[in-house]
Write a protein that holds these residues in place. Structure first.
Motif, short mmCIF file in Angstrom:
data_model
loop_
_atom_site.label_atom_id
_atom_site.label_comp_id
_atom_site.label_asym_id
_atom_site.label_seq_id
_atom_site.Cartn_x
_atom_site.Cartn_y
_atom_site.Cartn_z
N ILE A 125 0.84 -1.21 0.00
CA ILE A 125 0.00 0.00 0.00
C ILE A 125 0.87 1.26 0.00
O ILE A 125 0.50 2.30 -0.56
CB ILE A 125 -0.96 0.01 1.22
CG1 ILE A 125 -1.99 1.16 1.12
CG2 ILE A 125 -0.21 0.11 2.54
CD1 ILE A 125 -3.07 0.95 0.12
N HIS A 126 2.06 1.16 0.59
CA HIS A 126 2.95 2.33 0.67
C HIS A 126 3.55 2.70 -0.68
O HIS A 126 4.17 3.75 -0.81
CB HIS A 126 4.04 2.10 1.71
CG HIS A 126 3.50 1.91 3.10
ND1 HIS A 126 2.90 2.92 3.81
CD2 HIS A 126 3.41 0.80 3.89
CE1 HIS A 126 2.49 2.46 4.98
NE2 HIS A 126 2.78 1.18 5.06
N SER A 159 -6.48 4.93 -11.13
CA SER A 159 -7.39 4.06 -10.37
C SER A 159 -7.66 4.60 -8.98
O SER A 159 -8.66 4.26 -8.36
CB SER A 159 -6.83 2.63 -10.30
OG SER A 159 -5.59 2.64 -9.60
N LEU A 160 -6.77 5.44 -8.48
CA LEU A 160 -7.03 6.11 -7.21
C LEU A 160 -7.54 7.53 -7.42
O LEU A 160 -8.34 8.04 -6.62
CB LEU A 160 -5.76 6.14 -6.35
CG LEU A 160 -5.47 4.81 -5.64
CD1 LEU A 160 -4.09 4.83 -5.00
CD2 LEU A 160 -6.54 4.51 -4.58
N PRO A 300 -7.94 0.49 -3.15
CA PRO A 300 -6.74 0.51 -4.00
C PRO A 300 -6.67 -0.77 -4.83
O PRO A 300 -6.83 -1.86 -4.30
CB PRO A 300 -5.59 0.57 -2.98
CG PRO A 300 -6.22 1.04 -1.70
CD PRO A 300 -7.61 0.48 -1.72
N ALA A 301 -6.47 -0.61 -6.14
CA ALA A 301 -6.37 -1.77 -7.03
C ALA A 301 -4.89 -2.07 -7.28
O ALA A 301 -4.08 -1.16 -7.38
CB ALA A 301 -7.08 -1.47 -8.34
N VAL A 324 -4.35 -3.38 -14.27
CA VAL A 324 -5.25 -2.44 -13.59
C VAL A 324 -4.64 -2.10 -12.23
O VAL A 324 -4.14 -2.98 -11.52
CB VAL A 324 -6.65 -3.06 -13.40
CG1 VAL A 324 -7.51 -2.20 -12.47
CG2 VAL A 324 -7.35 -3.20 -14.75
N GLY A 325 -4.66 -0.83 -11.91
CA GLY A 325 -4.17 -0.39 -10.60
C GLY A 325 -2.65 -0.33 -10.55
O GLY A 325 -1.97 -0.29 -11.57
#
Lengths: 331, 331
Positions: A125-126, A159-160, A300-301, A324-325
């Motif tokens: 995630i970071h 995507s975000l 988050p993708a 994607v993402g």
């Protein structure tokens, strides 16, 4: 823990003209240096892959960061775990974010690593690009009720950016992407109100059909045909933030040029930005992200690729729009 | 005073393709209407000529103001004197600024006229473009010590923008213009630190020679080759304000396009503006202008043409770059 004597690391063997092939990379075990006083050893967990890396590989000038030199270690954002520490301020076990990617282990002074929170999410995630999206939307600035257009909408930033735009008060968010399948993901999973497949016709026509009342903000990850279309459809006092230029990076033949006259006639603002120069926004973004994650308000993708040896192909897949993402390499 | 029965007024007889000729204009006496209650009669003293009028004549779309319709009275900024009043709030004798130019007398409701100060200068000072220059420099924003490049530097806007930039703290001001004679005026009379004749070579090369450390702000009156050169020479975080597009207005064949990639790579800001939308800056500008005039710190340059019948040719001369400073028609 006992360190292994070597770890995989990557460097460029040759510089490609245009897109690289596997032969341009050397990915092989290298001997790990012994950490000196003040240094730490970090075992990398995830490496971030970014389209801009293709420009660093091709050696294209103009980016505000150094290109990859032949034979030199390749850098890149990574998240890892401190496994041996010679600096009491950064003990073993800490999760850290840093720029010494494209290798399984990093040995360097503790100051090169920034401790990050261990939350319930994957450490990857970071590496996600939400701060880039947030920064662009704040700089635009996004105003409540705005109609926002985002290109490369299924990508790491887009995507975000769509979800964050809605959370920040956008009235309507429109995305473009390169396949019907990804159009579905934008609408179903990623918070977009409307989306189109940009191969389906002239971008301006497709955009206008999705935004009959025009757009107020364009978040540009692509340039070229998407930027020209956005300028065409922007309302007076529209705002453009330039974040990326994928079309320019992926094609020598694409025409990047725009006619600036509508910028004058419609009193439009355009600004290029890079997230590194707006770190003042990072603390507020991290607080918001934590709240949004806790509330289940943002998804988050991510595309995960296993192993450093698969990183070059993953970078090409990313460039070709097959992901994607956020794309990360699990090391 | 006793009003004459008629006064000269202008309208378009035909719409030219490109630049107009005298035959496209009808300039003839028209009967003056009798002022009704609340109306005033203004005897115009000076009419402002602006390059943008060529676009209104040619009927080019995209400007945020109406084009000139065939057979309809032509509008334009003018300064005049109230000679008959049927509104006690605007008595005879007042000096007023308004948009009913291209005629010797204007008869209209008092609200269409704004009283302006009678100072020691010619009343034409109220038609000068200093507020446009000031607005663009404030929006950029200009910062102390900046190196500023201004195109069409001897024109109505540029001839004040250079002086105002210096008064607001610019470190170095560079101008481009179309003749060696005007280069001399820029340096000797108009406060420029450096200037070049843009026919003398590629604009980027000439600009770089005048600005070896790059430029921080570009005040664009021209577009096209000047805008491309400025983008080339701008420093990181450079700022562009788009005020005019003379090259586009004067030539069908000039290529207006820019490559926006350096805007991203150098984190440059571009903004189009029109002075009418920033009237909040007018009071502070008028105070500053009064102070600067009183101190002899600013020298507005002016070209005066006599008589409405000479206005079309004067507009062409202006377009061809044969004038320095603000061009006004004395009526």
């Amino acid at each position: 823990m006992t360190l292994p004597p070597t770890g995989l690391a990557a460097h460029l063997r040759t510089r490609p003209r245009g897109l690289p092939t596997a032969d341009d990379f050397e990915i092989a075990p290298v001997r790990l240096a012994s950490p000196g006083p003040g240094e730490v050893v970090v075992r990398n967990l995830f490496l971030s892959l970014d389209p801009a890396m293709l420009m660093l590989i091709a050696g294209l000038p103009g980016l505000p960061m150094p290109i990859y030199e032949i034979g030199e270690p390749m850098y890149g954002a990574a998240v890892g775990e401190v496994v041996e520490s010679h600096d009491p301020a950064l003990p073993a076990g800490e999760l850290v974010l840093h720029q010494l990617g494209w290798r399984e282990y990093a040995v360097a002074p503790a100051a090169q690593f920034r401790p990050v929170e261990r939350g319930p999410e994957s450490p990857s995630i970071h590496l996600h690009s939400g701060l880039v999206a947030y920064t662009g939307l704040r700089l635009a600035p996004l105003r409540t009720g705005d109609t926002v257009y985002i290109s490369s909408a299924a990508g790491a930033i887009g995507s975000l950016a769509g979800q964050i735009a809605k959370l920040l008060g956008a009235g309507r968010v429109i995305g473009s992407t390169g396949s019907a399948q990804k159009v579905g993901r934008l609408i179903d999973d990623l918070g977009y109100d409307a989306a189109f497949e940009y191969h389906d016709g002239p971008v301006a026509k497709l955009l206008r059909a999705s935004a009959p009342d025009g757009i107020d903000v364009y978040f540009d990850n692509v340039g070229g045909s998407h930027l020209r279309a956005a300028i065409d459809v922007l309302n007076p006092h529209g705002r453009i933030v330039l974040c990326g230029a994928l079309e320019h990076q992926l094609s020598d033949s694409a025409d990047p040029r725009i006619d600036p006259f509508p910028l004058l006639a419609k009193r439009i603002t355009v600004q290029g930005f890079t997230v590194g120069e707006h770190q003042d926004l990072a603390p507020e973004y991290r607080r918001l992200l934590r709240d949004w994650l806790t509330a289940g308000a943002i998804r988050p993708a991510e595309t995960i690729v296993d192993g450093l040896r698969n990183a070059p192909q993953a970078l090409l897949d990313l460039a070709n729009g097959n992901r994607v993402g956020k794309t990360v390499v699990r090391l």
